[in-house]
Design a protein around this motif. Structure first.
Motif, mmCIF file in Angstrom:
data_model
loop_
_atom_site.group_PDB
_atom_site.id
_atom_site.type_symbol
_atom_site.label_atom_id
_atom_site.label_comp_id
_atom_site.label_asym_id
_atom_site.label_seq_id
_atom_site.Cartn_x
_atom_site.Cartn_y
_atom_site.Cartn_z
ATOM 1 N N ILE A 13 41.285 10.987 -14.891
ATOM 2 C CA ILE A 13 41.815 10.477 -16.156
ATOM 3 C C ILE A 13 41.710 8.953 -16.190
ATOM 4 N N LYS A 14 41.360 8.417 -17.345
ATOM 5 C CA LYS A 14 41.248 6.975 -17.519
ATOM 6 C C LYS A 14 42.592 6.394 -17.979
ATOM 7 N N ALA A 19 43.455 4.416 -20.469
ATOM 8 C CA ALA A 19 43.751 4.577 -21.899
ATOM 9 C C ALA A 19 44.068 6.023 -22.236
ATOM 10 N N GLU A 20 43.363 6.968 -21.610
ATOM 11 C CA GLU A 20 43.619 8.383 -21.867
ATOM 12 C C GLU A 20 45.025 8.777 -21.430
ATOM 13 N N ALA A 21 45.451 8.265 -20.274
ATOM 14 C CA ALA A 21 46.785 8.595 -19.771
ATOM 15 C C ALA A 21 47.861 8.068 -20.715
ATOM 16 N N ARG A 80 47.573 7.319 -23.938
ATOM 17 C CA ARG A 80 47.523 8.060 -25.205
ATOM 18 C C ARG A 80 48.161 9.440 -25.050
ATOM 19 N N MET A 81 47.908 10.107 -23.932
ATOM 20 C CA MET A 81 48.471 11.429 -23.696
ATOM 21 C C MET A 81 49.992 11.365 -23.597
ATOM 22 N N SER A 130 51.829 10.927 -26.815
ATOM 23 C CA SER A 130 51.865 12.131 -27.655
ATOM 24 C C SER A 130 53.061 13.022 -27.341
ATOM 25 N N LYS A 157 41.101 -0.242 -19.133
ATOM 26 C CA LYS A 157 41.372 0.931 -19.970
ATOM 27 C C LYS A 157 40.424 2.090 -19.692
ATOM 28 N N ASN A 158 39.206 1.800 -19.242
ATOM 29 C CA ASN A 158 38.228 2.858 -18.971
ATOM 30 C C ASN A 158 38.064 3.150 -17.483
ATOM 31 N N ARG A 186 39.060 4.990 -14.103
ATOM 32 C CA ARG A 186 39.683 6.259 -13.738
ATOM 33 C C ARG A 186 40.815 6.017 -12.741
#
Length: 240
Positions: free
Chosen positions: A92-93, A95-97, A99-100, A103, A124-125, A127
């Protein structure tokens, strides 16, 4: 001051072994409150009960005026936590973490703003597996804050970090408090507790054996440092 956490005679056992045996504590709004004690003393169990992740067997517990047992869903929207076994998928990157995690909350902070505020935008990108220990901890703090919490609980946040990364993390914790967030910090580093905590509770064998400001605990133990006071207090318990 106004209490964020009120604990009275809290008890929790695993089979026949008590992890918490009548713990009574009060955490005030806007402070950094430390919890220290030997391995197996009940520190993580206490944090899990406060977080609503584990149910106590007895006693009373109010967090932000809520009962974690009956108001767990509401409470989880108001608190953030970085627990001892926290981990993320290697792939997981950053930014993805963020954003998740955002949510998961009804009224989260802007995860992009949190990423910027905590210095993670340039990564942000990246991992999770490729972050250093210090950057992983910075990400965990950002994840704990992305829900706009009033209370954050940090369990052994700086374990395994090198001295420079630990000092940087201390600054991040102070910054949390400056933003009006109440912090509960579980630590076994007494230099960390002395540097950060407004008040500290020492727990051993499921009991609170001492509580107060770092200075008060030093005076109580008749020691010249919090580290020596801690060992004196816990050794007295072992001798009983």
């Amino acid at each position: 001051m106004t209490a964020i956490i009120e604990i009275n005679e809290l008890r929790k056992s695993y089979k026949s072994s008590p992890a918490l045996d009548g713990v009574t504590l009060r955490v005030e709004r806007g402070e950094i409150f430390g919890i220290a004690g030997p391995n197996g003393a009940g520190k993580t169990t206490l944090v899990e009960c406060v977080s609503g992740l584990r149910q106590a067997d007895g006693g009373t517990l109010r967090v932000l005026g809520l009962d974690p047992r009956t108001d767990r869903r509401v409470l989880l929207q108001l608190i953030g936590a970085q627990l001892q076994e926290a981990a993320l998928p290697d792939a997981i990157k950053v930014a993805e973490a963020l954003r998740m995690y955002a949510s998961f909350y009804d009224k989260p902070a802007d995860w992009r703003a949190v990423m910027d505020e905590w210095g993670l935008a340039d990564r942000k990108n990246v991992r999770f597996a490729n972050l250093s220990g210090g950057w992983k901890q910075r990400l965990f703090i950002a994840l704990a804050l992305v829900g706009n919490p009033k209370l954050v609980m940090l369990d052994e946040l700086t374990t395994g970090l090198d001295p420079a990364a630990r000092r940087t993390t201390w600054g991040l914790i102070r910054e949390m408090r400056e933003r009006g967030v109440t912090v509960v910090l579980v630590t076994h580093f007494m230099d960390e507790a002395e540097a950060l905590c407004d008040r500290l509770a020492v727990i051993d064998r499921g009991h609170v054996i001492a509580e107060g400001t770092p200075r008060a605990l030093i005076d109580k133990a008749g020691s010249d440092s919090l580290e020596n006071a801690y060992f004196t207090l816990t050794e007295r318990t072992e001798a009983v």
